[in-house]
Enzyme design. Structure first.
Site, mmCIF file in Angstrom:
data_model
loop_
_atom_site.group_PDB
_atom_site.id
_atom_site.type_symbol
_atom_site.label_atom_id
_atom_site.label_comp_id
_atom_site.label_asym_id
_atom_site.label_seq_id
_atom_site.Cartn_x
_atom_site.Cartn_y
_atom_site.Cartn_z
ATOM 1 N N HIS A 1 0.688 -1.227 -0.059
ATOM 2 C CA HIS A 1 0.064 -0.090 0.102
ATOM 3 C C HIS A 1 0.700 1.306 -0.017
ATOM 4 C CE1 HIS A 1 0.916 -0.072 4.226
ATOM 5 N NE2 HIS A 1 0.700 1.191 4.480
HETATM 6 C C1 UD1 Z 1 -1.418 5.483 5.789
HETATM 7 C C2 UD1 Z 1 -0.085 5.852 6.660
HETATM 8 C C3 UD1 Z 1 0.792 4.834 6.603
HETATM 9 C C4 UD1 Z 1 0.271 3.503 7.254
HETATM 10 C C5 UD1 Z 1 -1.188 3.282 6.627
HETATM 11 C C6 UD1 Z 1 -2.143 2.053 7.203
HETATM 12 C C7 UD1 Z 1 0.441 8.320 6.032
HETATM 13 C C8 UD1 Z 1 1.384 9.120 5.408
HETATM 14 N N1 UD1 Z 1 0.526 6.993 5.852
HETATM 15 O O1 UD1 Z 1 -1.043 5.327 4.596
HETATM 16 O O2 UD1 Z 1 1.754 4.954 7.528
HETATM 17 O O3 UD1 Z 1 0.978 2.529 7.072
HETATM 18 O O4 UD1 Z 1 -2.064 4.326 6.501
HETATM 19 O O5 UD1 Z 1 -2.969 1.692 6.374
HETATM 20 O O6 UD1 Z 1 -0.132 8.861 6.873
HETATM 21 N N2 UD1 Z 1 -8.269 5.578 1.118
HETATM 22 C C9 UD1 Z 1 -9.662 5.327 0.704
HETATM 23 N N3 UD1 Z 1 -10.384 4.780 1.952
HETATM 24 C C10 UD1 Z 1 -9.662 4.779 3.125
HETATM 25 C C11 UD1 Z 1 -8.363 5.296 3.501
HETATM 26 C C12 UD1 Z 1 -7.495 5.697 2.326
HETATM 27 O O7 UD1 Z 1 -9.939 5.188 -0.340
HETATM 28 O O8 UD1 Z 1 -10.406 4.454 4.099
HETATM 29 C C13 UD1 Z 1 -7.541 5.943 0.047
HETATM 30 C C14 UD1 Z 1 -7.193 7.596 -0.003
HETATM 31 O O9 UD1 Z 1 -8.193 8.164 -0.675
HETATM 32 C C15 UD1 Z 1 -5.883 7.604 -0.652
HETATM 33 C C16 UD1 Z 1 -5.262 6.416 -0.293
HETATM 34 O O10 UD1 Z 1 -6.171 5.431 0.111
HETATM 35 O O11 UD1 Z 1 -5.866 7.971 -1.864
HETATM 36 C C17 UD1 Z 1 -4.118 6.474 0.856
HETATM 37 O O12 UD1 Z 1 -4.410 6.920 1.811
HETATM 38 P P1 UD1 Z 1 -3.729 7.369 2.994
HETATM 39 O O13 UD1 Z 1 -4.247 7.790 4.111
HETATM 40 O O14 UD1 Z 1 -3.302 8.771 2.333
HETATM 41 O O15 UD1 Z 1 -2.458 6.722 3.153
HETATM 42 P P2 UD1 Z 1 -2.030 5.074 3.330
HETATM 43 O O16 UD1 Z 1 -1.465 4.425 2.092
HETATM 44 O O17 UD1 Z 1 -3.228 4.325 4.077
#
Ligand code: UD1
Length: 360
Positions: free
Chosen positions: A207
């Site tokens: 991820h």
């Molecule tokens: C985040 C943390 C990472 C952690 C991970 C656990 C940061 C910078 N990174 O990464 O350290 O290991 O969480 O999962 O804080 N999205 C959805 N639905 C959700 C959540 C996210 O669709 O419920 C999508 C968002 O729109 C975004 C992407 O997933 O485009 C990434 O989400 P984001 O929270 O930015 O980072 P993670 O990759 O989850």
């Protein structure tokens, strides 16, 4: 200390933080039953993770106390989400005036909470302090370095993380307490049911932006999975799902994509699998807790101890290197614990109660 009630405001936002928060909330409950100083914990959810299977199922399954507020920040660039979180958290801190702010790990929610608290002179407790990948291009590395430098109490999972802090001049308030995720695994292990399967399988999660956002890297990982000699089960993070579709990468037939797993289901898969392939920080350790080897599709790890004992192999996203690790990965590892004895939560609470706030 102002009075016999200590108000801790816990700020969480991303999936692994809900698991860690369940450990501390349980330790707080136990402490309140046997100590005169009562801890009042209020939880703020930033809304960084918002899908039901990334958030709500964890609160329900792990009995994490309901957040007093969800800031509903949702998706956006780092600046947008971090900025919105800062505003929302500052408002809550000004209204509720907690004695401590408690944060976990290295997410944007962690950084925002630490910054907001530091500017309001509220002392910060950082759990999972001192981890370093030494790669400043990772957003998580920036988040953890800044959070550590702003924190008053820093709880390290291992001696290596304590040494990292010392190299940066941070020695006050640092305690090696073990890993709260190990506490969580031990606590929930008796509640899981073995996954009944005829065939061997590997468990794979990816991820991180470094793996998902470059087509070459993501395609290379999935192309390596195609030559895995056993089935590969991939619980798909929303980011990865989005990027696989965007780059039109089609997983091979031995790869089974499933939605993100609730925590107990994830533990069941860890117990049943042959080995793990991941870029997640948490899963590298959880693989070890279950005696499974882990192929880490990154160039560096914060959990260097696992590489040293040959439980973890860093292979980056190079197809050949991933493929060459499959045979190595099938051997089990010895899990004499290097992350404490499952009581990190209790030890953390004892340190917090012992810290005289009037001296801060
Ligand atoms: C985040 C943390 C990472 C952690 C991970 C656990 C940061 C910078 N990174 O990464 O350290 O290991 O969480 O999962 O804080 N999205 C959805 N639905 C959700 C959540 C996210 O669709 O419920 C999508 C968002 O729109 C975004 C992407 O997933 O485009 C990434 O989400 P984001 O929270 O930015 O980072 P993670 O990759 O989850």
């Amino acid at each position: 200390m102002k009075n016999s009630t200590l108000h801790i405001m816990t700020i969480v936002g991303a999936r692994p933080q809900f698991v860690k928060a369940s450990v501390l909330s349980r330790a707080i409950d136990r402490s309140n039953k046997s100590n005169t100083t009562q801890i009042l914990e209020t939880i703020i959810h930033t809304g960084q993770h918002y899908d039901t299977n990334m958030s709500k199922v964890f609160f329900d399954e792990l009995a994490v106390p309901k957040p007093s507020i969800n800031l509903n920040i949702g998706s956006g660039s780092h600046a947008v989400t971090t900025g919105k979180m800062l505003l929302g958290i500052e408002r809550e801190l000004q209204q509720k005036k907690p004695d401590w702010v408690l944060v976990y790990g290295d997410t944007n929610s962690t950084l925002s909470a630490a910054l907001a608290a530091a500017k309001l002179h509220i002392p910060i407790i950082h759990i999972e302090a001192g981890l370093r990948s030494f790669n400043r291009k990772m957003p998580e590395e920036v988040n953890r370095v800044i959070t550590d430098h702003l924190s008053t109490l820093l709880f390290c999972p291992s001696e290596a993380s304590k040494a990292n802090l010392a190299r940066e001049g941070i020695t006050n308030g640092v305690h090696v307490v073990g890993d709260v995720m190990y506490d969580a695994t031990l606590y929930h292990r008796s509640q899981i049911f073995p996954v009944h399967r005829e065939d061997a399988f590997a468990l794979c999660t990816v991820h991180r932006s470094e793996t998902t956002d470059e087509k070459k890297a993501l395609a290379s990982v999935f192309s390596a999975l195609a030559s895995c000699p056993i089935e590969v089960i991939v619980p798909l993070h929303p980011r990865t799902k989005k990027m696989l579709e965007f780059y039109e990468i089609k997983p091979s037939r031995n790869v089974t994509l499933v939605p993100p797993l609730p925590y107990l289901k994830l533990l069941e898969h860890l117990q049943a699998c042959d080995f793990v392939i991941t870029d997640s920080g948490g899963l590298q350790k959880e693989a070890y807790f279950f005696g499974k080897r882990c192929i880490t599709v990154r160039h560096e790890t914060e959990w260097t101890e696992l590489v040293e004992i040959d439980a973890n192999k860093l292979v980056g996203t190079d197809k050949n290197k991933i493929e060459n690790a499959f045979l190595w990965a099938t051997n089990p590892v010895d899990t004499t614990s290097i992350y404490g004895n499952g009581s990190a939560g209790e030890i953390i609470i004892q340190h917090i109660l012992k810290t005289d706030q009037t001296t801060l």
